[in-house]
Design an enzyme around this catalytic site. Structure first.
Site, PDB file in Angstrom:
ATOM      1  N   SER A   1       0.862  -1.232   0.053  1.00  0.00           N
ATOM      2  CA  SER A   1       0.006   0.019  -0.075  1.00  0.00           C
ATOM      3  C   SER A   1       0.808   1.305  -0.106  1.00  0.00           C
ATOM      4  O   SER A   1       1.936   1.006   0.296  1.00  0.00           O
ATOM      5  CB  SER A   1      -0.855  -0.036   1.160  1.00  0.00           C
ATOM      6  OG  SER A   1      -0.143   0.087   2.418  1.00  0.00           O
TER       7      SER A   1
ATOM      8  N   ASP B   1      -1.236  -1.684  -4.014  1.00  0.00           N
ATOM      9  CA  ASP B   1      -2.505  -1.714  -3.479  1.00  0.00           C
ATOM     10  C   ASP B   1      -2.927  -0.479  -3.466  1.00  0.00           C
ATOM     11  O   ASP B   1      -2.481   0.604  -2.717  1.00  0.00           O
ATOM     12  CB  ASP B   1      -2.489  -2.377  -2.129  1.00  0.00           C
ATOM     13  CG  ASP B   1      -3.705  -2.909  -1.531  1.00  0.00           C
ATOM     14  OD1 ASP B   1      -4.606  -3.089  -2.370  1.00  0.00           O
ATOM     15  OD2 ASP B   1      -3.897  -2.947  -0.282  1.00  0.00           O
TER      16      ASP B   1
ATOM     17  N   GLU C   1     -11.232  -0.275  -9.701  1.00  0.00           N
ATOM     18  CA  GLU C   1     -12.282  -0.500  -8.869  1.00  0.00           C
ATOM     19  C   GLU C   1     -13.477   0.453  -9.313  1.00  0.00           C
ATOM     20  O   GLU C   1     -13.426   1.641  -9.597  1.00  0.00           O
ATOM     21  CB  GLU C   1     -11.803  -0.108  -7.445  1.00  0.00           C
ATOM     22  CG  GLU C   1     -13.048  -0.501  -6.599  1.00  0.00           C
ATOM     23  CD  GLU C   1     -12.548  -0.592  -4.972  1.00  0.00           C
ATOM     24  OE1 GLU C   1     -11.117  -0.919  -4.652  1.00  0.00           O
ATOM     25  OE2 GLU C   1     -13.304  -0.085  -4.042  1.00  0.00           O
TER      26      GLU C   1
ATOM     27  N   HIS D   1     -12.977  -3.226   4.514  1.00  0.00           N
ATOM     28  CA  HIS D   1     -11.593  -3.227   4.992  1.00  0.00           C
ATOM     29  C   HIS D   1     -11.524  -3.295   6.698  1.00  0.00           C
ATOM     30  O   HIS D   1     -12.539  -2.678   7.113  1.00  0.00           O
ATOM     31  CB  HIS D   1     -10.662  -2.140   4.574  1.00  0.00           C
ATOM     32  CG  HIS D   1     -10.494  -2.208   3.147  1.00  0.00           C
ATOM     33  ND1 HIS D   1     -11.225  -1.299   2.140  1.00  0.00           N
ATOM     34  CD2 HIS D   1      -9.626  -2.860   2.395  1.00  0.00           C
ATOM     35  CE1 HIS D   1     -10.537  -1.711   1.017  1.00  0.00           C
ATOM     36  NE2 HIS D   1      -9.861  -2.689   1.253  1.00  0.00           N
TER      37      HIS D   1
ATOM     38  N   SER E   1     -10.547 -10.443   4.788  1.00  0.00           N
ATOM     39  CA  SER E   1     -10.166 -11.103   5.710  1.00  0.00           C
ATOM     40  C   SER E   1     -11.318 -11.711   6.616  1.00  0.00           C
ATOM     41  O   SER E   1     -12.523 -11.142   6.593  1.00  0.00           O
ATOM     42  CB  SER E   1      -9.652 -10.122   6.881  1.00  0.00           C
ATOM     43  OG  SER E   1      -8.094  -9.930   6.351  1.00  0.00           O
TER      44      SER E   1
ATOM     45  N   ASN F   1      -7.907 -10.225  -1.656  1.00  0.00           N
ATOM     46  CA  ASN F   1      -6.949  -9.482  -0.750  1.00  0.00           C
ATOM     47  C   ASN F   1      -7.011  -9.619   0.665  1.00  0.00           C
ATOM     48  O   ASN F   1      -8.143  -9.554   1.239  1.00  0.00           O
ATOM     49  CB  ASN F   1      -7.299  -7.997  -0.932  1.00  0.00           C
ATOM     50  CG  ASN F   1      -6.910  -7.689  -2.240  1.00  0.00           C
ATOM     51  OD1 ASN F   1      -6.345  -8.375  -3.292  1.00  0.00           O
ATOM     52  ND2 ASN F   1      -6.874  -6.373  -2.477  1.00  0.00           N
TER      53      ASN F   1
ATOM     54  N   ASP G   1      -5.032  -8.766   4.436  1.00  0.00           N
ATOM     55  CA  ASP G   1      -4.317  -8.077   5.194  1.00  0.00           C
ATOM     56  C   ASP G   1      -4.682  -8.244   6.786  1.00  0.00           C
ATOM     57  O   ASP G   1      -3.952  -8.726   7.369  1.00  0.00           O
ATOM     58  CB  ASP G   1      -4.347  -6.672   4.756  1.00  0.00           C
ATOM     59  CG  ASP G   1      -3.152  -5.851   5.484  1.00  0.00           C
ATOM     60  OD1 ASP G   1      -2.151  -6.587   6.356  1.00  0.00           O
ATOM     61  OD2 ASP G   1      -3.127  -4.709   5.327  1.00  0.00           O
TER      62      ASP G   1
HETATM   63  P1  13P Z   1      -8.616  -6.914   4.805  1.00  0.00           P
HETATM   64  O1  13P Z   1      -8.708  -5.589   5.836  1.00  0.00           O
HETATM   65  O2  13P Z   1     -10.208  -7.546   4.803  1.00  0.00           O
HETATM   66  O3  13P Z   1      -7.688  -7.911   5.209  1.00  0.00           O
HETATM   67  O4  13P Z   1      -8.640  -6.256   3.356  1.00  0.00           O
HETATM   68  C1  13P Z   1      -7.377  -6.093   2.808  1.00  0.00           C
HETATM   69  C2  13P Z   1      -7.481  -5.320   1.502  1.00  0.00           C
HETATM   70  O5  13P Z   1      -8.591  -5.351   0.649  1.00  0.00           O
HETATM   71  C3  13P Z   1      -6.234  -4.871   0.883  1.00  0.00           C
HETATM   72  O6  13P Z   1      -6.565  -4.055  -0.313  1.00  0.00           O
HETATM   73  O1  G3H Z   2      -6.710  -2.134   2.053  1.00  0.00           O
HETATM   74  C1  G3H Z   2      -5.768  -1.694   2.686  1.00  0.00           C
HETATM   75  C2  G3H Z   2      -4.775  -2.624   3.191  1.00  0.00           C
HETATM   76  O2  G3H Z   2      -5.073  -3.334   4.397  1.00  0.00           O
HETATM   77  C3  G3H Z   2      -3.658  -1.892   3.534  1.00  0.00           C
HETATM   78  O3  G3H Z   2      -3.544  -1.142   4.748  1.00  0.00           O
HETATM   79  O4  G3H Z   2      -3.151   1.219   4.054  1.00  0.00           O
HETATM   80  O5  G3H Z   2      -2.851   0.679   6.255  1.00  0.00           O
HETATM   81  O6  G3H Z   2      -1.194  -0.161   4.449  1.00  0.00           O
HETATM   82  P1  G3H Z   2      -2.559   0.219   4.965  1.00  0.00           P
HETATM   83 ZN    ZN Z   3      -8.030  -3.009  -0.407  1.00  0.00          ZN
END
Ligand code: 13P
Ligand code: G3H
Ligand code: ZN
Length: 311
Positions: free
Chosen positions: A50, A82, A134, A180, A216, A256, A258
């Site tokens: 990201s 990302d 998107e 997210h 997730s 995805n 994270d």
């Molecule tokens: P999660 O927060 O559900 O893991 O999603 C991650 C994501 O979409 C990163 O782009």
């Molecule tokens: O969708 C976002 C990802 O989980 C990345 O998160 O922007 O905190 O690195 P971040």
């Molecule tokens: Zn995302």
């Protein structure tokens, strides 16, 4: 093997009824945990970075870590930006060796989303890089953008054909109820993705790879472990894994993840410190945290994505 883009990976995933895991990376232990899991299971892999991760760890460090992972594993790995939010950020990642970028202009009006996506696609394709775009907005937090549930909206299937034709993007992230972070659905409610929208989109874009963000599952054992070891997470519910498995068998080629890695890592470190309050050697707590990430990714690859053995 050099870094690859997602063209071949997605074509195989689409036809094979499975999805590729796209896992966010921020440091060495996360890269190692994920790639060790994929290597053990011979799974293709997308490592994604990201804007925040790039600011945290530095572009060059992340590139070198991923190059090291390729050298160690020999796996086909794609390095993906990302949630790129500007042309300049996408260009910088393309120029710096990424093989895939996302331009996320989903919060902009339709015509602006098309114009910006098209600009990124033209530059990316000239450099052999693929582009994820998107349509529709997810609730939750990504970098500095916090989208509330009220502002989020499902993708309108009637828009997707025109969007893909006019932008020439290579894959499309859609909003079908995922979001997210760790607080996706209210405790006590029954999470349900909108498979009717996914089917409608897939019918209008035959053979075209669809992406799910915010996927997730928020394993409750980790939330419990965090709270039992000094944390204070309120009720958190994620996307049921059986629904992700179903999506992977349909047109969804990239999923995805994270937050689940963050939960695994944090729960492990909190537990470690509770049990070893006098320790201060980072290797002692990062080692089990890395192992927890590896176990999580192995579970996702075999039980959710179905991409084991597909490298
Ligand atoms: P999660 O927060 O559900 O893991 O999603 C991650 C994501 O979409 C990163 O782009
Ligand atoms: O969708 C976002 C990802 O989980 C990345 O998160 O922007 O905190 O690195 P971040
Ligand atoms: Zn995302």
């Amino acid at each position: 093997m050099p870094l690859v883009n997602t063209k071949e990976m997605f074509a195989k995933a689409y036809n094979g009824g499975y999805a590729i895991g796209a896992f966010n990376v921020n440091n060495m232990e996360i890269v190692q945990g994920i790639t060790e899991a994929a290597a053990e299971l011979n799974a293709p892999l997308i490592l994604q970075v990201s804007k925040g991760a790039r600011a945290y760890a530095n572009h060059t460090y992340l590139m070198k870590l991923v190059e090291a992972a390729i050298e160690e594993t020999g796996l086909p790995i794609c390095l993906h930006l990302d949630h790129g939010d500007t042309f300049e950020l996408c260009k910088s990642c393309i120029d710096g060796g990424f093989t895939s970028v996302m331009i996320d202009a989903s919060s902009k009006p339709f015509e602006e989303n098309i114009a910006l996506t098209r600009q990124v696609v033209e530059y990316a394709h000239d450099h052999g890089v693929v582009v994820e775009a998107e349509l529709g907005t997810l609730a939750g937090i990504e970098d500095e953008v916090n989208v509330s549930a009220e502002e989020s909206s499902y993708t309108r299937a009637s828009d997707v054909q025109e969007f893909v034709e006019r932008t020439n993007c290579d894959s499309l992230a859609i909003a079908i109820g995922t979001s997210h972070g760790a607080y996706k659905f209210k405790p006590g409610t029954k999470p349900q993705l909108r498979f009717d929208i996914l089917e409608d989109v897939a019918g209008r874009l035959p053979g075209f790879p669809i992406v799910l963000h915010g996927s997730s599952s928020v394993p409750q054992e980790f939330v419990k472990e965090i709270n039992e070891n000094g944390g204070n997470m309120p009720g958190a519910i994620g996307v049921p894994e059986d629904q992700l498995r179903k999506a992977a068998s349909m047109a969804v080629c990239k999923i995805n993840i994270d937050s689940d890695l963050r939960l695994a890592m944090t729960a492990t470190i909190r537990k470690y410190f509770n049990e070893h309050p006098a320790d201060f050697d980072p290797r002692q707590y990062l080692k089990p945290a890395r192992a927890a990430i590896k176990a999580m990714v192995m579970h996702k690859i075999t039980d959710v994505l179905g991409c084991d053995g597909k490298a």
